[in-house]
Design a protein around this motif. Structure first.
Motif, PDB file in Angstrom:
ATOM      1  N   VAL A  65      25.090  43.597 -29.291  1.00 25.66           N
ATOM      2  CA  VAL A  65      26.401  44.089 -29.078  1.00 25.66           C
ATOM      3  C   VAL A  65      26.211  45.861 -29.231  1.00 25.66           C
ATOM      4  O   VAL A  65      25.281  46.112 -29.433  1.00 25.66           O
ATOM      5  CB  VAL A  65      27.631  43.707 -29.767  1.00 25.66           C
ATOM      6  N   VAL A  66      27.207  46.656 -28.883  1.00 27.30           N
ATOM      7  CA  VAL A  66      27.272  47.859 -28.809  1.00 27.30           C
ATOM      8  C   VAL A  66      26.957  48.794 -30.055  1.00 27.30           C
ATOM      9  O   VAL A  66      26.155  49.544 -29.998  1.00 27.30           O
ATOM     10  CB  VAL A  66      28.494  48.447 -28.230  1.00 27.30           C
ATOM     11  N   ASN A  67      27.468  48.208 -31.214  1.00 24.65           N
ATOM     12  CA  ASN A  67      27.463  49.297 -32.339  1.00 24.65           C
ATOM     13  C   ASN A  67      27.641  48.239 -33.587  1.00 24.65           C
ATOM     14  O   ASN A  67      27.808  47.153 -33.601  1.00 24.65           O
ATOM     15  CB  ASN A  67      28.559  50.411 -32.209  1.00 24.65           C
ATOM     16  N   ALA A  68      27.771  49.016 -34.869  1.00 24.61           N
ATOM     17  CA  ALA A  68      27.938  48.382 -36.054  1.00 24.61           C
ATOM     18  C   ALA A  68      29.462  47.829 -36.102  1.00 24.61           C
ATOM     19  O   ALA A  68      29.447  46.756 -36.778  1.00 24.61           O
ATOM     20  CB  ALA A  68      27.658  49.543 -36.941  1.00 24.61           C
ATOM     21  N   ALA A  69      30.380  48.291 -35.602  1.00 24.49           N
ATOM     22  CA  ALA A  69      31.710  47.816 -35.621  1.00 24.49           C
ATOM     23  C   ALA A  69      31.827  46.399 -34.943  1.00 24.49           C
ATOM     24  O   ALA A  69      32.195  45.462 -35.344  1.00 24.49           O
ATOM     25  CB  ALA A  69      32.840  48.648 -35.085  1.00 24.49           C
ATOM     26  N   GLN A  70      31.080  46.355 -33.726  1.00 25.85           N
ATOM     27  CA  GLN A  70      31.044  45.113 -33.000  1.00 25.85           C
ATOM     28  C   GLN A  70      30.147  43.945 -33.914  1.00 25.85           C
ATOM     29  O   GLN A  70      30.563  42.904 -33.765  1.00 25.85           O
ATOM     30  CB  GLN A  70      30.733  45.545 -31.701  1.00 25.85           C
ATOM     31  N   CYS A  94      20.292  43.505 -32.740  1.00 25.37           N
ATOM     32  CA  CYS A  94      19.703  44.391 -31.808  1.00 25.37           C
ATOM     33  C   CYS A  94      20.356  45.574 -31.207  1.00 25.37           C
ATOM     34  O   CYS A  94      20.031  46.324 -30.318  1.00 25.37           O
ATOM     35  CB  CYS A  94      19.523  43.405 -30.566  1.00 25.37           C
ATOM     36  N   SER A  95      21.518  46.062 -32.035  1.00 25.06           N
ATOM     37  CA  SER A  95      22.349  47.218 -31.772  1.00 25.06           C
ATOM     38  C   SER A  95      21.561  48.492 -32.342  1.00 25.06           C
ATOM     39  O   SER A  95      20.837  48.651 -33.279  1.00 25.06           O
ATOM     40  CB  SER A  95      23.535  47.024 -32.334  1.00 25.06           C
ATOM     41  N   THR A  96      22.068  49.582 -31.747  1.00 31.63           N
ATOM     42  CA  THR A  96      21.809  51.226 -32.229  1.00 31.63           C
ATOM     43  C   THR A  96      22.765  51.451 -33.218  1.00 31.63           C
ATOM     44  O   THR A  96      23.956  51.521 -32.936  1.00 31.63           O
ATOM     45  CB  THR A  96      21.733  52.073 -31.105  1.00 31.63           C
ATOM     46  N   VAL A  97      22.236  51.385 -34.515  1.00 32.24           N
ATOM     47  CA  VAL A  97      23.302  51.726 -35.742  1.00 32.24           C
ATOM     48  C   VAL A  97      22.695  52.673 -36.674  1.00 32.24           C
ATOM     49  O   VAL A  97      21.277  52.955 -36.687  1.00 32.24           O
ATOM     50  CB  VAL A  97      23.629  50.297 -36.478  1.00 32.24           C
ATOM     51  N   ASP A  98      23.535  52.917 -37.578  1.00 30.70           N
ATOM     52  CA  ASP A  98      23.082  53.673 -38.641  1.00 30.70           C
ATOM     53  C   ASP A  98      22.051  53.063 -39.601  1.00 30.70           C
ATOM     54  O   ASP A  98      22.301  51.830 -39.960  1.00 30.70           O
ATOM     55  CB  ASP A  98      24.164  54.436 -39.389  1.00 30.70           C
ATOM     56  N   PRO A  99      20.907  53.594 -39.902  1.00 22.32           N
ATOM     57  CA  PRO A  99      19.843  52.806 -40.697  1.00 22.32           C
ATOM     58  C   PRO A  99      20.388  52.582 -41.998  1.00 22.32           C
ATOM     59  O   PRO A  99      20.069  51.324 -42.353  1.00 22.32           O
ATOM     60  CB  PRO A  99      18.591  53.771 -40.659  1.00 22.32           C
ATOM     61  N   ASN A 100      21.293  53.133 -42.519  1.00 20.75           N
ATOM     62  CA  ASN A 100      21.772  52.956 -44.005  1.00 20.75           C
ATOM     63  C   ASN A 100      22.734  51.749 -43.858  1.00 20.75           C
ATOM     64  O   ASN A 100      22.606  50.734 -44.879  1.00 20.75           O
ATOM     65  CB  ASN A 100      22.254  53.991 -44.531  1.00 20.75           C
ATOM     66  N   TRP A 101      23.507  51.711 -42.632  1.00 16.26           N
ATOM     67  CA  TRP A 101      24.172  50.372 -42.654  1.00 16.26           C
ATOM     68  C   TRP A 101      23.414  49.231 -42.153  1.00 16.26           C
ATOM     69  O   TRP A 101      23.890  48.226 -42.656  1.00 16.26           O
ATOM     70  CB  TRP A 101      25.238  50.742 -41.256  1.00 16.26           C
ATOM     71  N   SER A 102      22.354  49.362 -41.573  1.00 14.85           N
ATOM     72  CA  SER A 102      21.395  48.264 -41.333  1.00 14.85           C
ATOM     73  C   SER A 102      20.886  47.769 -42.819  1.00 14.85           C
ATOM     74  O   SER A 102      20.721  46.603 -43.106  1.00 14.85           O
ATOM     75  CB  SER A 102      20.314  48.490 -40.290  1.00 14.85           C
ATOM     76  N   VAL A 103      20.423  48.648 -43.506  1.00 12.08           N
ATOM     77  CA  VAL A 103      20.062  48.320 -45.048  1.00 12.08           C
ATOM     78  C   VAL A 103      20.957  47.418 -45.643  1.00 12.08           C
ATOM     79  O   VAL A 103      20.859  46.537 -46.372  1.00 12.08           O
ATOM     80  CB  VAL A 103      19.605  49.588 -45.593  1.00 12.08           C
ATOM     81  N   GLY A 168      13.306  49.835 -38.520  1.00 12.78           N
ATOM     82  CA  GLY A 168      13.612  49.495 -37.154  1.00 12.78           C
ATOM     83  C   GLY A 168      14.829  50.627 -36.321  1.00 12.78           C
ATOM     84  O   GLY A 168      14.649  51.170 -35.384  1.00 12.78           O
ATOM     85  N   SER A 169      15.758  50.503 -37.142  1.00 10.90           N
ATOM     86  CA  SER A 169      16.925  51.697 -36.689  1.00 10.90           C
ATOM     87  C   SER A 169      16.557  53.013 -37.019  1.00 10.90           C
ATOM     88  O   SER A 169      17.061  53.612 -36.078  1.00 10.90           O
ATOM     89  CB  SER A 169      18.088  51.124 -37.720  1.00 10.90           C
ATOM     90  N   SER A 233      23.951  52.507 -18.761  1.00 10.59           N
ATOM     91  CA  SER A 233      24.074  53.007 -20.079  1.00 10.59           C
ATOM     92  C   SER A 233      25.083  54.297 -19.744  1.00 10.59           C
ATOM     93  O   SER A 233      24.811  55.142 -19.164  1.00 10.59           O
ATOM     94  CB  SER A 233      22.852  53.664 -20.526  1.00 10.59           C
ATOM     95  N   ALA A 234      26.147  54.129 -20.646  1.00  9.45           N
ATOM     96  CA  ALA A 234      27.258  55.248 -20.318  1.00  9.45           C
ATOM     97  C   ALA A 234      27.301  56.452 -20.906  1.00  9.45           C
ATOM     98  O   ALA A 234      26.451  56.562 -22.157  1.00  9.45           O
ATOM     99  CB  ALA A 234      28.524  54.410 -20.791  1.00  9.45           C
ATOM    100  N   VAL A 235      27.803  57.399 -20.598  1.00  8.76           N
ATOM    101  CA  VAL A 235      27.873  58.631 -21.371  1.00  8.76           C
ATOM    102  C   VAL A 235      28.236  58.460 -22.874  1.00  8.76           C
ATOM    103  O   VAL A 235      27.678  58.931 -23.834  1.00  8.76           O
ATOM    104  CB  VAL A 235      28.826  59.543 -20.525  1.00  8.76           C
ATOM    105  N   ASP A 236      29.108  57.509 -22.984  1.00 12.65           N
ATOM    106  CA  ASP A 236      29.540  57.408 -24.325  1.00 12.65           C
ATOM    107  C   ASP A 236      28.723  56.737 -25.405  1.00 12.65           C
ATOM    108  O   ASP A 236      28.885  56.879 -26.451  1.00 12.65           O
ATOM    109  CB  ASP A 236      31.032  56.567 -24.612  1.00 12.65           C
ATOM    110  N   ILE A 237      27.862  56.104 -25.058  1.00 11.24           N
ATOM    111  CA  ILE A 237      26.665  55.521 -25.704  1.00 11.24           C
ATOM    112  C   ILE A 237      25.847  56.599 -26.410  1.00 11.24           C
ATOM    113  O   ILE A 237      25.288  56.563 -27.452  1.00 11.24           O
ATOM    114  CB  ILE A 237      25.606  54.784 -24.820  1.00 11.24           C
ATOM    115  N   PHE A 238      25.769  57.731 -25.502  1.00  9.09           N
ATOM    116  CA  PHE A 238      24.930  58.744 -26.103  1.00  9.09           C
ATOM    117  C   PHE A 238      25.982  59.858 -26.861  1.00  9.09           C
ATOM    118  O   PHE A 238      25.308  60.471 -27.744  1.00  9.09           O
ATOM    119  CB  PHE A 238      24.179  59.447 -24.975  1.00  9.09           C
ATOM    120  N   VAL A 239      27.123  59.826 -26.685  1.00 13.75           N
ATOM    121  CA  VAL A 239      27.947  60.356 -27.725  1.00 13.75           C
ATOM    122  C   VAL A 239      27.789  59.711 -29.013  1.00 13.75           C
ATOM    123  O   VAL A 239      27.616  60.503 -30.104  1.00 13.75           O
ATOM    124  CB  VAL A 239      29.412  60.404 -27.223  1.00 13.75           C
ATOM    125  N   LYS A 240      27.662  58.365 -29.068  1.00 15.46           N
ATOM    126  CA  LYS A 240      27.734  57.602 -30.346  1.00 15.46           C
ATOM    127  C   LYS A 240      25.991  57.617 -30.775  1.00 15.46           C
ATOM    128  O   LYS A 240      25.937  58.143 -31.940  1.00 15.46           O
ATOM    129  CB  LYS A 240      27.672  56.054 -29.933  1.00 15.46           C
TER     130      LYS A 240
END
Length: 293
Positions: A65-70, A94-103, A168-169, A233-240
């Motif tokens: 999914v897209v992010n940590a919230a999802q 497999c999402s792109t997230v804050d590494p600290n959130w992944s930990v 990884g993150s 891949s949307a503009v808002d993906i890179f905002v995030k």
């Protein structure tokens, strides 16, 4: 044949599910769009009614999914996967997230007796469909043992970057720093060429055969040439994602001038109404240029 679950049938997730099925596994899927899961089932997969339904059928669940919230919603929301996962089962994030959130997520799942693999991905929809993506992974040996051959079923390159979540993150957001800067630079170069009256197709041909080329220029500028901003891949993906990059660097007061500028460019494009368009639409922030029809 193994039963494997995959949640999130977007541009990358669908291709990964197809690759797992092609590798001989029974793939159980869920997506918030019922029609996406039903279509996959019609082609040989198994459609599930919720993340919990997926998890009840599989020892390994892959979240795309897209992010940590999802991801949080997939695991711990109503009918979340964590409620149905048995002790020793594995969640592959497999999402792109804050590494600290992944930990922190690894620690949270460990408290439930579950295994976790920090496994962001890169490569795009075409490589996902071909089983040729790159996975940047980190996790305990037991998590890798549970994943077994499933990672190789989805990816051409599986990098093992540590025995705990986080690296990884970290590597993924560094990749996103480069990807975002390269797209912004490609858009800036194409915009200058158009402003100076150079034919867009000629400029594209010359650059892609010259030292100034980049993978992102070669991959994204055809979207501009075709005037097709359908979001892969949307503009808002890179905002995030560039926001995550800057947050990580800010924590240690590490300067990132190029990433900061690229982030502002994507922010400007998003605020102008292009957030859900393909990320190549960042070119639309430049004034006085005539984009191809």
């Amino acid at each position: 044949m193994r039963d494997v679950g995959l949640i999130g049938l977007g541009a990358m997730g669908l291709g990964m599910a197809q690759s797992l099925r092609r590798a001989g596994h029974r793939v159980h899927v869920y997506d918030v769009r019922d029609e996406a899961a039903r279509k996959f089932a019609a082609e040989g997969g198994v459609a599930c009614t919720s993340p919990a339904d997926v998890a009840s059928r599989c020892e390994v669940v892959v979240g795309v999914v897209v992010n940590a919230a999802q991801t949080e919603q997939v695991l711990f929301g109503e009918k979340g996967a964590a409620s149905s996962m048995k002790g020793g089962n594995l969640f592959v994030m497999c999402s792109t997230v804050d590494p600290n959130w992944s930990v922190a997520l690894e620690q949270r799942l460990e408290g439930l007796g579950l295994l976790y693999l920090d496994a962001p991905i890169s490569g795009g929809a075409a490589k996902a469909a071909a089983g040729q993506i790159t996975m940047m992974t980190a996790g305990k040996p037991a998590a890798y043992a549970m994943a077994g051959e499933l990672l190789e079923g989805m990816a051409a390159k599986v990098y093992r970057l540590g025995d705990r979540a986080g690296n990884g993150s970290k590597v993924k957001i560094i990749n996103q720093l480069l990807a975002g800067v390269h797209i912004a630079a490609a858009a800036e170069a194409m915009a200058l060429g158009l402003r100076e009256g150079v034919a867009a197709d000629a400029l594209y041909d010359v650059i892609t055969h010259s030292a100034g080329n980049s993978w992102m220029f070669e991959n994204r500028m055809p979207h501009v040439l075709k005037n097709d901003y359908t979001p892969l891949s949307a503009v808002d993906i890179f905002v995030k994602d560039l926001g995550l990059v800057l947050d990580t660097a800010r924590a240690t007061k590490f300067p990132l001038p190029l990433a900061s500028t690229a982030h502002q460019m994507f922010m400007q494009a998003s605020s102008a109404g292009h957030g859900r368009e393909d990320d190549a639409a960042v070119i639309k922030i430049f004034p006085g240029i005539q984009l191809p029809d």
